[in-house]
Motif scaffolding. Structure first.
Motif: not given
Length: 329
Positions: A146-157, A224-233, A324-327
């Motif tokens: 699958g996909t890992s979330k490990t870098a700043l550009p991954h926020i929202g992706k 879990t009942d989470k979605t791809a959109e939840d992961f991106a957010a 970290a958050y994206k502005i």
């Protein structure tokens, strides 16, 4: 403090450290101490599995023994990672389900034997060895891509490109997540080199915590009942956060618009009183200490946002990046 924070902000543009932390299950001190005295090398997966089966009886102990031995003795091969395409591939074809199963097992076992010999590999090699050792020890195991979330550009992706692999092992009637790759070490962001550093935050990790950095291609393996959109957010959660013992209650989303936000309210449960909190916007790299308001076990503070604050907002606790958050404009 300023120098430390600025160094960390620069490093954030590269790759975050692999997740570290303490186990979310029982104490495994006895198992870990026994494994620390094992040989550093074994002639074959069968030899290592036989040793583990001799020394440990329960499914949980066997799974922990495999995880700990691999995390202590297998090294991440960064050069091999950099030369690979982003998606792990299976190097075989098949014309029936039986042939697929047989070839998949042979592919895994060949990869496991190679990794045990070289003691260097990437995530698909780690998962192959872990899966093989589980089978040899009588444990039911799955390899999940699958996909890992490990870098700043991954926020929202959205998780559309597979770049990681991990395992799930069945203990009793429950499937438990394991990421032995991230259990073996981390990247030193200042040197760009891998560091061998045992951690067990990703041994039997609860699905809700595992979801913070993992999204499987097959959604049945989310647990879990989470979605791809939840992961991106999601915000980007760093390793220090997972080992901290405190919890960011708000905000839950990872993206804020400067047109819609003047203040970002944050709340943290169970933050030790001695801990210091600061934040940095990536466009100016200036650390700002916050004054915490404490009510019971919850600490709160606000971060003002102006039109010049764009890029990324990173929160630090005791000079360590935790989230970290994206502005956006």
């Amino acid at each position: 403090m300023k120098k430390n924070i600025q160094n960390l902000i620069t490093a954030c543009c590269l790759l975050i450290t692999f997740i570290t932390g303490t186990s979310y299950s029982q104490s495994y001190t006895a198992v870990d101490n026994a494994i620390a005295n094992y040989p550093k090398s074994f002639a074959s997966p069968e030899k290592l599995a036989e040793k583990i089966k001799t020394d440990f009886a329960s499914e949980e102990e066997k799974a922990r023994a495999i995880f700990t031995w691999m995390a202590l003795n297998i090294h991440y091969d960064l050069k091999a990672f950099e030369s690979l395409s982003s998606k792990p591939k299976m190097a075989y074809t098949f014309s029936s389900e039986e042939e697929r199963i047989n070839k998949e097992q042979k592919f895994r076992r060949d990869g496991a034997a190679t990794l045990l010999r070289t003691k260097k590999g990437v995530c698909q090699d780690y998962t192959a060895l872990f899966h093989t050792l589980c089978e040899l020890c009588g444990l039911k195991c799955m390899t999940i891509v699958g996909t890992s979330k490990t870098a700043l550009p991954h926020i929202g992706k959205l998780p559309t490109t597979s770049d990681h692999a991990w395992n799930a092992v069945k203990v009793g009637e429950t499937w438990r997540f394991i990421d032995v790759t991230w259990g073996s070490g981390m990247m030193n962001l200042e040197t760009g080199k891998m560091m061998q550093q045992f951690n067990d935050a990703y041994f039997f990790t609860p699905p809700g915590i595992f979801f913070l950095n993992h999204f499987p291609d097959d959604k049945r393996y989310l647990m879990t009942d989470k979605t791809a959109e939840d992961f991106a957010a999601l915000p980007l959660y760093y390793g220090r956060y997972l080992k901290s013992g405190y919890e960011f209650l708000t905000p839950e989303k990872g993206i804020f618009s400067i047109k819609e936000t003047e203040n970002i309210p944050l709340s943290i449960a169970d933050l030790p009183e001695k801990d210091q909190v600061a934040y940095v916007f990536s466009n100016d790299n200036k650390p700002n200490l916050v004054t915490l308001k404490r009510e019971g076990n919850v600490s709160t503070f606000n971060i003002p946002v102006t039109r010049r604050n764009r890029g990324y907002l990173t929160i630090y606790v005791n000079n360590e990046s935790v989230v970290a958050y994206k502005i956006i404009p």
